[in-house]
Design a protein around this motif. Structure first.
Motif, PDB file in Angstrom:
ATOM      1  N   GLU A 115       0.850  -1.186   0.000  1.00 56.02           N
ATOM      2  CA  GLU A 115       0.000   0.000   0.000  1.00 56.02           C
ATOM      3  C   GLU A 115       0.886   1.236   0.000  1.00 56.02           C
ATOM      4  N   GLU A 116       0.580   2.163  -0.875  1.00 54.70           N
ATOM      5  CA  GLU A 116       1.350   3.398  -0.992  1.00 54.70           C
ATOM      6  C   GLU A 116       0.948   4.378   0.109  1.00 54.70           C
ATOM      7  N   SER A 117       1.951   5.129   0.610  1.00 51.03           N
ATOM      8  CA  SER A 117       1.656   6.206   1.559  1.00 51.03           C
ATOM      9  C   SER A 117       2.440   7.464   1.228  1.00 51.03           C
ATOM     10  N   TYR A 118       3.176   7.463   0.118  1.00 58.35           N
ATOM     11  CA  TYR A 118       3.872   8.632  -0.407  1.00 58.35           C
ATOM     12  C   TYR A 118       4.886   9.203   0.573  1.00 58.35           C
ATOM     13  N   SER A 119       5.545   8.332   1.302  1.00 52.31           N
ATOM     14  CA  SER A 119       6.601   8.756   2.222  1.00 52.31           C
ATOM     15  C   SER A 119       7.954   8.555   1.548  1.00 52.31           C
ATOM     16  N   PRO A 120       8.954   9.369   1.873  1.00 52.70           N
ATOM     17  CA  PRO A 120      10.293   9.144   1.299  1.00 52.70           C
ATOM     18  C   PRO A 120      10.955   7.867   1.814  1.00 52.70           C
ATOM     19  N   PHE A 185       9.878 -10.720   9.233  1.00 48.72           N
ATOM     20  CA  PHE A 185      11.160 -10.065   9.015  1.00 48.72           C
ATOM     21  C   PHE A 185      10.856  -8.725   8.330  1.00 48.72           C
ATOM     22  N   SER A 186      11.289  -7.612   8.898  1.00 52.81           N
ATOM     23  CA  SER A 186      10.980  -6.316   8.303  1.00 52.81           C
ATOM     24  C   SER A 186      12.226  -5.450   8.211  1.00 52.81           C
ATOM     25  N   LEU A 187      12.128  -4.433   7.345  1.00 52.27           N
ATOM     26  CA  LEU A 187      13.272  -3.586   7.068  1.00 52.27           C
ATOM     27  C   LEU A 187      12.761  -2.235   6.579  1.00 52.27           C
ATOM     28  N   GLU A 188      13.320  -1.151   7.116  1.00 49.73           N
ATOM     29  CA  GLU A 188      12.973   0.211   6.696  1.00 49.73           C
ATOM     30  C   GLU A 188      14.179   0.879   6.062  1.00 49.73           C
ATOM     31  N   THR A 189      13.947   1.586   4.966  1.00 43.88           N
ATOM     32  CA  THR A 189      15.027   2.300   4.302  1.00 43.88           C
ATOM     33  C   THR A 189      14.439   3.346   3.369  1.00 43.88           C
ATOM     34  N   LEU A 190      15.294   4.105   2.698  1.00 44.12           N
ATOM     35  CA  LEU A 190      14.835   5.070   1.714  1.00 44.12           C
ATOM     36  C   LEU A 190      14.237   4.351   0.508  1.00 44.12           C
ATOM     37  N   ARG A 191      13.286   5.002  -0.141  1.00 38.64           N
ATOM     38  CA  ARG A 191      12.600   4.360  -1.268  1.00 38.64           C
ATOM     39  C   ARG A 191      13.572   3.951  -2.370  1.00 38.64           C
ATOM     40  N   GLU A 192      14.587   4.791  -2.625  1.00 42.06           N
ATOM     41  CA  GLU A 192      15.493   4.460  -3.713  1.00 42.06           C
ATOM     42  C   GLU A 192      16.360   3.240  -3.422  1.00 42.06           C
ATOM     43  N   ASN A 193      16.402   2.820  -2.143  1.00 37.55           N
ATOM     44  CA  ASN A 193      17.182   1.643  -1.768  1.00 37.55           C
ATOM     45  C   ASN A 193      16.323   0.387  -1.638  1.00 37.55           C
ATOM     46  N   MET A 194      15.083   0.467  -2.092  1.00 38.75           N
ATOM     47  CA  MET A 194      14.169  -0.651  -1.902  1.00 38.75           C
ATOM     48  C   MET A 194      14.656  -1.931  -2.588  1.00 38.75           C
ATOM     49  N   GLY A 195      15.246  -1.811  -3.779  1.00 40.89           N
ATOM     50  CA  GLY A 195      15.734  -2.992  -4.490  1.00 40.89           C
ATOM     51  C   GLY A 195      16.841  -3.697  -3.742  1.00 40.89           C
ATOM     52  N   THR A 196      17.814  -2.930  -3.230  1.00 38.76           N
ATOM     53  CA  THR A 196      18.904  -3.525  -2.448  1.00 38.76           C
ATOM     54  C   THR A 196      18.367  -4.158  -1.171  1.00 38.76           C
ATOM     55  N   ALA A 197      17.424  -3.468  -0.527  1.00 33.12           N
ATOM     56  CA  ALA A 197      16.835  -4.003   0.701  1.00 33.12           C
ATOM     57  C   ALA A 197      16.111  -5.325   0.437  1.00 33.12           C
ATOM     58  N   SER A 289       4.414   2.212   1.677  1.00 33.74           N
ATOM     59  CA  SER A 289       5.025   3.364   1.029  1.00 33.74           C
ATOM     60  C   SER A 289       5.931   2.928  -0.123  1.00 33.74           C
ATOM     61  N   VAL A 290       5.422   2.059  -0.980  1.00 32.02           N
ATOM     62  CA  VAL A 290       6.142   1.603  -2.167  1.00 32.02           C
ATOM     63  C   VAL A 290       5.191   1.645  -3.360  1.00 32.02           C
ATOM     64  N   ASN A 291       5.773   1.788  -4.542  1.00 34.12           N
ATOM     65  CA  ASN A 291       5.002   1.646  -5.772  1.00 34.12           C
ATOM     66  C   ASN A 291       4.803   0.162  -6.036  1.00 34.12           C
TER      67      ASN A 291
END
Length: 553
Positions: A115-120, A185-197, A289-291
């Motif tokens: 679900e998107e939330s438009y957060s960085p 298992f969860s992980l928070e990071t910047l949106r641009e790092n989502m692939g690496t995460a 908060s992801v596309n």
């Protein structure tokens, strides 16, 4: 004069500035005699004298409006704040899609929900139905706890040091949590790092090493934690509650009754457990908060290569039995806490509507610690605050129990006090509050309706406040899709909460309190001997009969 002067406590009485008796008046102290007042630090003028003084102020230091009554602000090229700009192309007025939960199933059966939330920042995670209740009865217990504790450590592709360096390189905040139903298992990071995460998350889930050194290190860590756990009376009581309510393997397994076998867990035990439960049909990937399209693409790259794997081992059914267990507190003098718990079997998450009713009743009961019960938003108008915490000074805590699992749950009340002398009173208060709740919809319907509306409003408010947090939104999305195959949105849940009536509450409470109670107590032997514990189930049974008979008329 312009009224009473305001004195500052930070000004010293020893100031050498002279004080006029016409300005400063004596102040009466709490001891009843006049004391020297604080020096106000300035001389007060009358209104007339102030106007006279103002005339002596240079024009440059006077306000413009005081010099000229007809003074006006200079004309500005911009319109006033109460007039909207015209003929402006607002490029940011693009329509934003209303966030909804989107679900995709990969070819190997893994469910991907977001679900998107438009957060960085974004939060991603994986829910695996491999909690302690799913562990095979003949296996060594506590394997899910090891899977939690050894997450983000050595894998077949990375050493523990490499894993930590790469996580730190993207500024990731990681967490792992296991309960009786599942592991997340969860992980928070910047949106641009989502692939690496996503790639790091997949590595720790798909290819853990469970090296013997790390397994033994975790066993040693648990050994030290057990020393603290035995000193935590409330944790011990909660573990005893579950083992008494569910005595068979599954939900009744706890860290305490599994400790002797946990010490012998090996690498081969963990790898066998991993191959049985960490399979696509048992995995749900969640994101907040992801596309969704990008999220599915990254999930496919990291998880699509997983094969179907073997069939899942059968999960032992939840077999609630209830019972009574009183444990002597042998730490009197050091920790003289007295505790009393009463719980009944309630419906689980799959019994969706009744679970909503139980959630509303939990807010209606409220309660908590006596230290923080009175603050705003902490249940000041709940039943347990008004009828218990605000009435009995010796009560340390009183709160409602409401825990749900996939197919079962517990509902009841727990309370604690200190002193070693009020256990019988503690038992009486808890039992009376639960029976009073059962009677309320029938005996005092008008008052109960007001309580019910307040509880529903508080539940709706708390729900939306919690869903503002990315990690909670992630947990909610992933767990709901894992259990229901879909997600009930916040607005859908609001409609269900608003539809709860007094009749629903009465029906659910009669159903719940008709089950055998689970009764847990802890105090000194002398205090517990004064309580006829076997009469408590009859007390609830008689109340259920009376309410059912009153409703039948």
């Amino acid at each position: 004069m312009w009224g009473r002067l305001l004195t500052s406590p930070c000004l010293s009485n020893s100031s050498t500035r002279p004080m006029s008796s016409s300005v400063v008046s004596p102040v009466v102290s709490r001891r009843g005699y006049a004391r020297k007042p604080h020096n106000p630090g300035h001389i007060s003028y009358s209104a007339e004298k102030w106007q006279t003084k103002l005339k002596d102020v240079p024009r440059s230091k006077q306000n413009a409006s005081e010099r000229d009554p007809d003074y006006k602000l200079r004309e500005s090229p911009y319109p006033p704040l109460n007039v909207a700009y015209g003929n402006i192309d607002n490029k940011h007025d693009a329509s934003i899609e209303v966030p909804v939960t989107k679900i995709t199933t990969l070819g190997n059966g893994i469910k991907v929900a977001s679900e998107e939330s438009y957060s960085p920042l974004c939060a991603i995670g994986v829910v695996i139905n491999a909690g302690i209740r799913h562990e095979p009865p003949l296996s060594k217990p506590g394997l899910s706890m090891f899977a939690e504790g050894l997450a983000y450590r050595t894998t077949l592709n990375r050493s523990a040091k490499q894993m930590q360096q790469e996580l730190e390189g993207i500024g990731a905040l990681v967490s792992t949590f296991s309960d009786r139903d599942s592991i997340i298992f969860s992980l928070e990071t910047l949106r641009e790092n989502m692939g690496t995460a996503m790639e790091l998350l997949a590595d720790t889930i798909r290819r853990p090493s469970y090296s013997p050194e790390e397994v033994q290190e975790y066993v040693q860590r648990l050994h030290y934690e057990m020393d603290d756990i035995h000193l935590n009376r409330l944790f011990m009581m909660e573990q005893l509650l579950f083992s008494t309510a569910y005595p068979n393997p599954g939900l009744g397994r706890t860290l305490l009754n599994s400790w002797p076998a946990i010490k012998d867990v090996s690498q081969s035990d963990l790898l066998t457990y991993h191959s049985q439960f960490f399979v696509p049909k048992n995995i749900t990937i969640g994101g907040a908060s992801v596309n969704h399209e990008e999220f599915v693409s990254e999930a496919s790259l990291s998880f699509a290569p997983m094969t179907a794997g073997p069939d899942l081992p059968p999960t032992p059914p939840a077999q609630y039995s209830g019972g009574i267990e009183f444990v002597e507190n042998k730490m009197a003098g050091e920790d003289d806490t007295e505790s009393f718990y009463v719980a009944f079997e309630s419906g689980g998450w799959l019994d969706h509507h009744d679970t909503i009713v139980i959630a509303v009743v939990q807010k209606l009961m409220g309660g908590g610690s006596s230290f923080s019960a009175g603050g705003p938003g902490k249940g000041m108008h709940s039943r347990l605050y008004r009828a218990v915490l605000n009435q009995y000074w010796w009560m340390e805590s009183a709160e409602c129990i409401a825990q749900s699992f996939s197919d079962t749950g517990l509902f009841g009340m727990k309370a604690t006090t200190k002193g070693g002398e009020r256990f019988s009173e503690l038992v009486e208060v808890v039992c009376q509050q639960l029976v009073s709740l059962l009677y309320a919809p029938t005996v005092t319907p008008d008052d109960f309706s007001l309580e019910l509306e307040r509880a529903k409003n508080q539940l709706k408010s708390n729900m939306f406040i919690n869903l503002e947090h990315r990690t909670i939104l992630l947990d909610d999305v992933a767990r709901q899709v894992s259990i229901y195959g879909k997600r009930y949105s916040g607005h859908e849940l609001v409609k269900e909460i608003e539809s709860v009536t007094s009749e629903d509450v009465s029906r659910v409470l009669l159903k719940v309190m008709s089950t055998t109670p689970t009764i847990i107590g802890s105090s000194t032997f002398d205090a517990m001997s004064k309580v006829s514990k076997h009469m408590i189930p009859d007390y609830f049974a008689n109340a259920v009969k009376e309410v059912a008979a009153a409703q039948a008329k």
